[in-house]
Write a protein that holds these residues in place. Structure first.
Motif, PDB file in Angstrom:
ATOM      1  N   GLN A 194     -13.830  25.132  79.252  1.00 15.31           N
ATOM      2  CA  GLN A 194     -14.403  24.870  80.568  1.00 15.31           C
ATOM      3  C   GLN A 194     -15.838  24.349  80.514  1.00 15.31           C
ATOM      4  O   GLN A 194     -16.363  23.926  81.536  1.00 15.31           O
ATOM      5  N   GLY A 195     -16.447  24.411  79.342  1.00 11.60           N
ATOM      6  CA  GLY A 195     -17.819  23.960  79.229  1.00 11.60           C
ATOM      7  C   GLY A 195     -18.775  24.940  79.901  1.00 11.60           C
ATOM      8  O   GLY A 195     -18.426  26.107  80.149  1.00 11.60           O
ATOM      9  N   PRO A 196     -19.988  24.493  80.211  1.00 10.35           N
ATOM     10  CA  PRO A 196     -20.964  25.382  80.875  1.00 10.35           C
ATOM     11  C   PRO A 196     -20.475  25.922  82.212  1.00 10.35           C
ATOM     12  O   PRO A 196     -20.983  26.944  82.687  1.00 10.35           O
ATOM     13  N   LYS A 197     -19.500  25.255  82.827  1.00 11.96           N
ATOM     14  CA  LYS A 197     -18.978  25.731  84.109  1.00 11.96           C
ATOM     15  C   LYS A 197     -18.275  27.083  83.978  1.00 11.96           C
ATOM     16  O   LYS A 197     -18.001  27.750  84.984  1.00 11.96           O
ATOM     17  N   PHE A 198     -17.970  27.476  82.739  1.00  5.67           N
ATOM     18  CA  PHE A 198     -17.310  28.773  82.532  1.00  5.67           C
ATOM     19  C   PHE A 198     -18.153  29.915  83.102  1.00  5.67           C
ATOM     20  O   PHE A 198     -17.615  30.921  83.572  1.00  5.67           O
ATOM     21  N   ILE A 199     -19.476  29.720  83.094  1.00  6.02           N
ATOM     22  CA  ILE A 199     -20.354  30.767  83.616  1.00  6.02           C
ATOM     23  C   ILE A 199     -20.109  30.971  85.114  1.00  6.02           C
ATOM     24  O   ILE A 199     -20.068  32.105  85.606  1.00  6.02           O
ATOM     25  N   LEU A 200     -19.918  29.861  85.824  1.00  5.63           N
ATOM     26  CA  LEU A 200     -19.682  29.950  87.266  1.00  5.63           C
ATOM     27  C   LEU A 200     -18.211  30.183  87.585  1.00  5.63           C
ATOM     28  O   LEU A 200     -17.877  30.825  88.588  1.00  5.63           O
ATOM     29  N   HIS A 201     -17.320  29.664  86.735  1.00  8.17           N
ATOM     30  CA  HIS A 201     -15.886  29.750  87.007  1.00  8.17           C
ATOM     31  C   HIS A 201     -15.284  31.093  86.614  1.00  8.17           C
ATOM     32  O   HIS A 201     -14.064  31.275  86.724  1.00  8.17           O
ATOM     33  N   SER A 202     -16.111  32.010  86.121  1.00 11.33           N
ATOM     34  CA  SER A 202     -15.560  33.316  85.758  1.00 11.33           C
ATOM     35  C   SER A 202     -15.054  34.064  86.988  1.00 11.33           C
ATOM     36  O   SER A 202     -14.152  34.902  86.884  1.00 11.33           O
ATOM     37  N   VAL A 203     -15.611  33.752  88.154  1.00  9.23           N
ATOM     38  CA  VAL A 203     -15.128  34.330  89.409  1.00  9.23           C
ATOM     39  C   VAL A 203     -13.993  33.462  89.931  1.00  9.23           C
ATOM     40  O   VAL A 203     -14.096  32.233  89.920  1.00  9.23           O
ATOM     41  N   PRO A 204     -12.871  34.057  90.389  1.00  6.87           N
ATOM     42  CA  PRO A 204     -11.742  33.258  90.897  1.00  6.87           C
ATOM     43  C   PRO A 204     -12.147  32.311  92.011  1.00  6.87           C
ATOM     44  O   PRO A 204     -13.082  32.577  92.778  1.00  6.87           O
ATOM     45  N   ASN A 205     -11.441  31.206  92.094  1.00  6.79           N
ATOM     46  CA  ASN A 205     -11.728  30.192  93.098  1.00  6.79           C
ATOM     47  C   ASN A 205     -11.418  30.704  94.506  1.00  6.79           C
ATOM     48  O   ASN A 205     -10.470  31.455  94.711  1.00  6.79           O
ATOM     49  N   TYR A 242     -15.323  34.615  75.058  1.00 10.79           N
ATOM     50  CA  TYR A 242     -16.443  33.786  75.514  1.00 10.79           C
ATOM     51  C   TYR A 242     -16.395  32.405  74.879  1.00 10.79           C
ATOM     52  O   TYR A 242     -16.637  31.384  75.556  1.00 10.79           O
ATOM     53  N   GLY A 243     -16.090  32.342  73.583  1.00 11.57           N
ATOM     54  CA  GLY A 243     -16.038  31.049  72.909  1.00 11.57           C
ATOM     55  C   GLY A 243     -14.978  30.138  73.487  1.00 11.57           C
ATOM     56  O   GLY A 243     -15.214  28.942  73.706  1.00 11.57           O
ATOM     57  N   THR A 244     -13.804  30.698  73.770  1.00 10.39           N
ATOM     58  CA  THR A 244     -12.722  29.910  74.360  1.00 10.39           C
ATOM     59  C   THR A 244     -13.101  29.422  75.747  1.00 10.39           C
ATOM     60  O   THR A 244     -12.815  28.274  76.127  1.00 10.39           O
ATOM     61  N   GLY A 245     -13.751  30.274  76.539  1.00 12.58           N
ATOM     62  CA  GLY A 245     -14.155  29.868  77.879  1.00 12.58           C
ATOM     63  C   GLY A 245     -15.103  28.688  77.865  1.00 12.58           C
ATOM     64  O   GLY A 245     -14.930  27.729  78.646  1.00 12.58           O
ATOM     65  N   PHE A 246     -16.077  28.705  76.969  1.00  9.61           N
ATOM     66  CA  PHE A 246     -17.030  27.586  76.897  1.00  9.61           C
ATOM     67  C   PHE A 246     -16.406  26.338  76.288  1.00  9.61           C
ATOM     68  O   PHE A 246     -16.758  25.222  76.663  1.00  9.61           O
ATOM     69  N   VAL A 247     -15.469  26.506  75.344  1.00 10.56           N
ATOM     70  CA  VAL A 247     -14.826  25.344  74.733  1.00 10.56           C
ATOM     71  C   VAL A 247     -13.941  24.618  75.748  1.00 10.56           C
ATOM     72  O   VAL A 247     -13.953  23.380  75.840  1.00 10.56           O
ATOM     73  N   VAL A 293      -7.661  35.890  75.801  1.00  9.43           N
ATOM     74  CA  VAL A 293      -8.148  34.562  75.408  1.00  9.43           C
ATOM     75  C   VAL A 293      -7.551  33.492  76.311  1.00  9.43           C
ATOM     76  O   VAL A 293      -8.245  32.578  76.766  1.00  9.43           O
ATOM     77  N   GLY A 294      -6.256  33.598  76.601  1.00  9.99           N
ATOM     78  CA  GLY A 294      -5.603  32.611  77.457  1.00  9.99           C
ATOM     79  C   GLY A 294      -6.171  32.617  78.865  1.00  9.99           C
ATOM     80  O   GLY A 294      -6.256  31.551  79.521  1.00  9.99           O
ATOM     81  N   SER A 295      -6.575  33.771  79.366  1.00  5.81           N
ATOM     82  CA  SER A 295      -7.105  33.848  80.734  1.00  5.81           C
ATOM     83  C   SER A 295      -8.481  33.200  80.870  1.00  5.81           C
ATOM     84  O   SER A 295      -8.887  32.892  81.996  1.00  5.81           O
ATOM     85  N   SER A 296      -9.182  33.002  79.759  1.00 11.59           N
ATOM     86  CA  SER A 296     -10.509  32.378  79.834  1.00 11.59           C
ATOM     87  C   SER A 296     -10.450  30.868  79.651  1.00 11.59           C
ATOM     88  O   SER A 296     -11.501  30.200  79.705  1.00 11.59           O
ATOM     89  N   MET A 297      -9.255  30.312  79.436  1.00  8.21           N
ATOM     90  CA  MET A 297      -9.145  28.870  79.236  1.00  8.21           C
ATOM     91  C   MET A 297      -9.316  28.086  80.535  1.00  8.21           C
ATOM     92  O   MET A 297      -9.835  26.977  80.545  1.00  8.21           O
ATOM     93  N   HIS A 298      -8.842  28.679  81.631  1.00  8.28           N
ATOM     94  CA  HIS A 298      -8.881  27.974  82.930  1.00  8.28           C
ATOM     95  C   HIS A 298      -9.357  28.931  84.002  1.00  8.28           C
ATOM     96  O   HIS A 298      -9.202  30.157  83.891  1.00  8.28           O
ATOM     97  N   ARG A 299      -9.871  28.351  85.077  1.00 10.85           N
ATOM     98  CA  ARG A 299     -10.294  29.156  86.208  1.00 10.85           C
ATOM     99  C   ARG A 299      -9.092  29.580  87.019  1.00 10.85           C
ATOM    100  O   ARG A 299      -8.146  28.816  87.224  1.00 10.85           O
ATOM    101  N   HIS A 300      -9.131  30.799  87.508  1.00 12.08           N
ATOM    102  CA  HIS A 300      -8.004  31.318  88.284  1.00 12.08           C
ATOM    103  C   HIS A 300      -8.296  31.175  89.770  1.00 12.08           C
ATOM    104  O   HIS A 300      -9.445  31.094  90.181  1.00 12.08           O
TER     105      HIS A 300
END
Length: 349
Positions: free
Chosen positions: A241-252, A234-239, A342-349
């Motif tokens: 992607q920022g707050p968008k990590f909440i929405l970007h957790s679902v693939p594009n 979770y920490g890596t995702g917010f660092v 951890v690597g998978s939470s760095m960017h949106r898939h």
């Protein structure tokens, strides 16, 4: 040579441990052996704000989970009230593991730091090879080259789990020493302060400290490591992607009706499932092998037959060699999956 040493030590030291307590006439109880070697319990008392209640007092509960012995009087006691912070068997083994980590890696780091471009010794070269493998093939390979900030944690995670796994395969040095002391003092008179009337056998301090229990065979240890990884996800995702990590957790590209269904699965359930998988995988693998070894050796005492001994010893030795491989494998898998999650939470898939 290392495997032969470990196997010889296991065969020499494991067999007497089944008879470490109780009289020779007492029937063998495999369940008692498994509980003794696998289950955790408090060894050294440490209570904040509580009151000692000694045996014989009306408030003393003989069925209390944490009963200790006062070495000055030989009487048993437990605490009532306060906050229990007792030192358990696995905590003492974690201290031993931490001690060995320090005496191994501090000298290696100093040798390598003298001249990073020169091979200082085989010892330093072996440590550097492990670290280089983890850096390139585990962390960097799964974090798209952004793993520098995670080296310290994942390196520590790998070596801590590895040392815990390996220390659990070494026969309990403290109990072996206690058996030797008891055999030497077998004919001596029992001291007046001994609490033989209570039937309680108090081991010597070295048997309490180096008890040989596998630290990673405790769910509290594995779940703690998994929860740290969960926070890191979770920490890596917010660092990154920022707050968008909440929405970007679902693939594009997922349609909105399906997005509503997938969001709780991807943002909440999926990370929890990853942490649960890390917890159970390490716990089950490090417990199963020990149970099989103890069960195979227990057949000797259960059937009390020389015909069973060769088969049990051969089977236990084979499983022991497998456990050496599993010790490295599980440390690698835990570090690999942590890097991957951890690597998978760095960017949106």
């Amino acid at each position: 040579m290392l495997k032969q040493i470990f196997a010889t030590a296991l065969l020499l030291f494991s067999l007497p441990l089944f008879a470490s307590e109780g009289e020779a006439s007492k029937p063998f109880d495999l369940n008692e052996v498994l509980v003794h070697h696998l289950m955790d319990h408090a060894e050294f008392p440490f209570n904040v704000g509580g009151k000692k209640v000694f045996e014989g007092h009306e408030a003393f509960d003989p069925h209390s989970e944490n009963i200790f012995v006062d070495h000055s009087t030989g009487h048993r006691f437990h605490f009532v009230g306060g906050i229990d912070l007792h030192i358990t068997r696995r905590v003492t083994m974690m201290w031993i593991v931490s001690f060995f980590l320090l005496i191994v890696f501090i000298p290696a780091a100093r040798l390598i730091a003298k001249n990073p471009l020169k091979i200082q010794s085989r010892f330093a070269n072996a440590v550097e090879a492990f670290v280089s493998f983890l850096k390139k093939d585990v962390v960097d390979a799964n974090t798209d080259g952004h793993g520098h900030s995670y080296y310290h944690y994942i390196f520590t995670l790998f070596f801590f789990i590895l040392f815990c796994n390996l220390m659990g395969l070494i026969p309990p040095v403290g109990e072996v020493i206690q058996l030797g002391v008891e055999s030497i003092n077998a004919g001596e008179e029992v001291p007046a302060t001994a609490h033989a009337d209570s039937g309680h056998h108090e081991p010597i301090w070295i048997a309490k400290v180096w008890n040989g229990i596998t630290v990673t065979g405790d769910v509290s240890v594995t779940v703690t490591l998994a929860l740290i990884t969960l926070l890191l996800i979770y920490g890596t995702g917010f660092v990154y992607q920022g707050p968008k990590f909440i929405l970007h957790s679902v693939p594009n590209g997922v349609p909105w009706p399906l997005y509503i269904l997938m969001w709780p699965l991807e943002f909440i359930i999926s990370p929890l499932a990853k942490a649960f998988a890390l917890t159970v995988r390490l716990l089950a693998n490090m417990t199963a092998g020990h149970v099989i070894i103890l069960a195979l050796l227990g057949f000797i005492f259960q059937f009390q037959s020389w015909g069973v001994a060769p088969i049990s010893v051969f089977g236990a030795t084979a499983i022991y060699f497998l456990e050496l491989f599993v010790a490295f494998l599980q440390a690698y898998v835990f570090a690999l999956l942590t890097s991957l999650f951890v690597g998978s939470s760095m960017h949106r898939h």
